[in-house]
Design a protein around this motif. Structure first.
Motif, PDB file in Angstrom:
ATOM      1  N   ASP A 210       0.834  -1.211   0.000  1.00 15.84           N
ATOM      2  CA  ASP A 210       0.000   0.000   0.000  1.00 15.84           C
ATOM      3  C   ASP A 210       0.867   1.259   0.000  1.00 15.84           C
ATOM      4  O   ASP A 210       0.552   2.254  -0.666  1.00 15.84           O
ATOM      5  CB  ASP A 210      -0.925   0.001   1.222  1.00 15.84           C
ATOM      6  N   THR A 211       1.954   1.211   0.754  1.00 18.69           N
ATOM      7  CA  THR A 211       2.867   2.362   0.802  1.00 18.69           C
ATOM      8  C   THR A 211       3.480   2.602  -0.577  1.00 18.69           C
ATOM      9  O   THR A 211       3.567   3.749  -1.038  1.00 18.69           O
ATOM     10  CB  THR A 211       3.979   2.110   1.833  1.00 18.69           C
ATOM     11  N   LEU A 212       3.891   1.521  -1.237  1.00 23.65           N
ATOM     12  CA  LEU A 212       4.521   1.645  -2.553  1.00 23.65           C
ATOM     13  C   LEU A 212       3.505   2.139  -3.593  1.00 23.65           C
ATOM     14  O   LEU A 212       3.776   3.073  -4.358  1.00 23.65           O
ATOM     15  CB  LEU A 212       5.088   0.288  -2.983  1.00 23.65           C
ATOM     16  N   ALA A 213       2.344   1.517  -3.618  1.00 21.95           N
ATOM     17  CA  ALA A 213       1.352   1.843  -4.651  1.00 21.95           C
ATOM     18  C   ALA A 213       0.888   3.291  -4.545  1.00 21.95           C
ATOM     19  O   ALA A 213       0.599   3.937  -5.564  1.00 21.95           O
ATOM     20  CB  ALA A 213       0.166   0.889  -4.548  1.00 21.95           C
ATOM     21  N   ALA A 214       0.826   3.822  -3.314  1.00 21.06           N
ATOM     22  CA  ALA A 214       0.357   5.198  -3.124  1.00 21.06           C
ATOM     23  C   ALA A 214       1.324   6.223  -3.718  1.00 21.06           C
ATOM     24  O   ALA A 214       0.963   7.395  -3.883  1.00 21.06           O
ATOM     25  CB  ALA A 214       0.159   5.474  -1.633  1.00 21.06           C
ATOM     26  N   LEU A 215       2.540   5.791  -4.043  1.00 17.09           N
ATOM     27  CA  LEU A 215       3.551   6.713  -4.561  1.00 17.09           C
ATOM     28  C   LEU A 215       3.538   6.797  -6.088  1.00 17.09           C
ATOM     29  O   LEU A 215       4.296   7.582  -6.681  1.00 17.09           O
ATOM     30  CB  LEU A 215       4.951   6.274  -4.092  1.00 17.09           C
ATOM     31  N   ALA A 216       2.726   5.984  -6.738  1.00 19.79           N
ATOM     32  CA  ALA A 216       2.721   5.958  -8.206  1.00 19.79           C
ATOM     33  C   ALA A 216       2.313   7.314  -8.772  1.00 19.79           C
ATOM     34  O   ALA A 216       1.482   8.014  -8.184  1.00 19.79           O
ATOM     35  CB  ALA A 216       1.756   4.882  -8.696  1.00 19.79           C
ATOM     36  N   GLY A 443       4.638   7.215   4.219  1.00 16.92           N
ATOM     37  CA  GLY A 443       4.278   7.692   2.883  1.00 16.92           C
ATOM     38  C   GLY A 443       3.059   8.568   3.062  1.00 16.92           C
ATOM     39  O   GLY A 443       3.100   9.571   3.780  1.00 16.92           O
ATOM     40  N   LYS A 444       1.961   8.155   2.451  1.00 17.78           N
ATOM     41  CA  LYS A 444       0.706   8.875   2.692  1.00 17.78           C
ATOM     42  C   LYS A 444       0.300   8.729   4.156  1.00 17.78           C
ATOM     43  O   LYS A 444      -0.270   9.630   4.760  1.00 17.78           O
ATOM     44  CB  LYS A 444      -0.380   8.307   1.779  1.00 17.78           C
ATOM     45  N   GLU A 445       0.608   7.544   4.729  1.00 20.97           N
ATOM     46  CA  GLU A 445       0.350   7.286   6.144  1.00 20.97           C
ATOM     47  C   GLU A 445       1.596   6.661   6.759  1.00 20.97           C
ATOM     48  O   GLU A 445       2.522   6.284   6.044  1.00 20.97           O
ATOM     49  CB  GLU A 445      -0.846   6.328   6.300  1.00 20.97           C
ATOM     50  N   SER A 446       1.605   6.531   8.076  1.00 17.19           N
ATOM     51  CA  SER A 446       2.747   5.917   8.768  1.00 17.19           C
ATOM     52  C   SER A 446       2.275   4.721   9.580  1.00 17.19           C
ATOM     53  O   SER A 446       1.165   4.722  10.134  1.00 17.19           O
ATOM     54  CB  SER A 446       3.409   6.928   9.719  1.00 17.19           C
ATOM     55  N   SER A 447       3.128   3.706   9.664  1.00 23.09           N
ATOM     56  CA  SER A 447       2.823   2.555  10.515  1.00 23.09           C
ATOM     57  C   SER A 447       4.122   1.905  10.960  1.00 23.09           C
ATOM     58  O   SER A 447       5.181   2.118  10.367  1.00 23.09           O
ATOM     59  CB  SER A 447       1.941   1.535   9.774  1.00 23.09           C
TER      60      SER A 447
END
Length: 483
Positions: A210-216, A443-447
């Protein structure tokens, strides 16, 4: 054979399972009772079962020795390390706070350099940084985040305080072993997972995806994400394969990618070129693009940096993020948190002397027999000196290296790391020193992973937990307590 807890040979450090009165710590009552009822012989049998599973599953790591790459079975001890949920929640907040400040710092040094202009961070540290990439100046990655995956190493001192030992922001590794450790522990202690409230870790691949895909780049839905590996000779190749499989992504090498005339990245397939939107790269900066960095690199992709600068592709972690993966920069993180966030650090650093400073260097050189000295940019425990355990000749050699290149060294007090009961080769439980590497995604969020990779120094008395130097690992349980 029963476990004689009252004969447990405590060290001078904090034990994670037992109090000095031989009683289980908060949250560990169930595990303590279970191990006691199991007995040593059954515990030994389950350790052997775990080792057989590791061999059958092919869980390995690679050690470089005398020019050779040697694959070894992953060293694992079945006794888990426990942390109460209430304490973990505070650690989790501290890790997110820390990575947020580090990302603001990275963006700042490639931008306005406000932290230097306002005298909070010394200009000479940046000027002599090995990992500052002038090619990244002026770039603004999505969400302002450069380091999307960080592995911060934590230790607990003899007073029970959690301290940050270092931050790994280039290509932090080890998360695959955290996931495999949990899988094996479930196999050897299945009964415990039915009675204990243990936070899961197996959602990490989904969170990473999810972190990777949100950066596209905009309009790429669904995006094509790939994992870029240096290849089979890399020490973390097992992890590259593992994560690609768990996320359902293509594992590629540099020769599998090409940058087109439109500056987009494409993957070569039997169906022709397929566009790539996000690259989770496990290749160091200097080998990413031979047009920009090392010109004879066979690991990278010509034109990759140009594509990234133009926003045609996203890279994780972003090139240049390693400027904050420097033990001298680490020493300034508390000031970064105050400067960028206006907050007090939730997690403290280990006290650190910076040899770049005259007074600090004098102190280090006169107390080498009491300190741990580390190079600023090495990893894996290489190049460090553990003063109290070093010979006179080794200390003299380190003093020469410090005087020749003071910017490249820091020193810290030797801290007696906490211990966890560990099954030794003799089949008994003895304390062994541990650290902890949680993995933080931003990224968009943190975890933050629920726990992380507990690394253990398997040799009696050793403080070196690195697997390449005789260390092993344990599963880490974050457990709810009644209070």
């Amino acid at each position: 054979m029963t476990i004689a807890w009252n004969e447990y040979p405590f060290t001078s450090g904090h034990d994670e399972l037992l109090t000095p009165e031989y009683l289980p710590r908060a949250g560990a009552e169930g595990l303590h009772r279970y191990l006691t009822n199991l007995g040593l012989e059954e515990l030994q049998a389950r350790q052997r079962a775990a080792e057989d599973t590791i061999l059958n599953l092919g869980i390995t790591f690679t050690v470089y020795s005398q020019g050779d790459n040697i694959d070894r079975a992953w060293p694992f001890d079945i006794i888990p390390r426990l942390i109460p949920l209430k304490e973990w929640e505070q650690i989790e907040r501290g890790l997110i706070q820390r990575l947020t400040a580090l990302n603001l710092f990275i963006g700042d040094v490639y931008g306005a350099q406000r932290i230097i202009k306002e005298g909070v961070f010394p200009a000479e540290v940046l000027a002599m940084s090995r990992n500052f990439r002038p090619q990244c100046v002026g770039i603004q990655p999505a969400f302002g985040v450069w380091a999307h995956v960080c592995g911060s190493d934590l230790i607990r001192d003899r007073d029970g305080r959690i301290l940050v030992l270092e931050d790994n922001l280039r290509v932090p590794s080890g998360v695959s072993y955290m996931l495999e450790n949990r899988l094996i522990t479930k196999r050897v202690f299945p009964e415990l997972f039915g009675t204990q409230s243990i936070l899961p870790v197996d959602d990490y691949p989904a969170r990473l995806y999810d972190t990777l895909a949100a950066l596209a780049p905009a309009g790429r839905d669904p995006p094509r994400v790939v994992v870029l590996t240096p290849g089979i000779y890399n020490s973390a190749y097992f992890e590259h394969v593992y994560l690609a499989q768990r996320m359902g992504l293509e594992l590629v090498e540099g020769r599998d990618l090409v940058v087109g005339e439109d500056d987009r990245v494409y993957m070569k397939t039997i169906s022709g070129l397929q566009p790539v939107d996000v690259i989770y790269r496990r290749v160091d900066d200097l080998f990413l693009d031979p047009e920009v960095f090392v010109s004879d690199s066979m690991l990278g992709v010509p034109g990759l940096m140009r594509s990234w600068r133009l926003g045609r592709v996203a890279m994780v972690n972003a090139p240049g993020a390693g400027v904050a993966d420097d033990k001298v920069v680490y020493a300034h993180v508390p000031e970064m948190i105050r400067f960028y966030l206006g907050e007090e650090p939730i997690l403290s650093n280990v006290p650190t002397w910076k040899c770049l400073l005259d007074a600090d260097r004098d102190h280090v050189l006169t107390h080498l027999d009491q300190l741990v000295v580390k190079p600023a940019n090495e990893s894996g425990g290489y190049g460090m000196l553990i003063g109290p355990m070093a010979s006179r000749a080794e200390r003299e050699e380190m003093a020469t290296r410090i005087k020749a290149d003071p910017r490249n060294y820091i020193a810290q007090p030797m801290i007696s790391l906490s211990t966890v009961p560990t099954l030794t080769e003799n089949g008994v439980l003895e304390p062994r020193h541990v650290d902890l590497r949680p993995f933080i995604l931003q990224g968009k969020e943190s975890s933050v992973t629920a726990g992380g990779l507990t690394r253990v120094a398997l040799r009696k008395g050793s403080l070196v937990v690195n697997s390449s130097q005789g260390g092993g690992s344990k599963d880490t349980w974050i457990v709810a307590t009644e209070d």
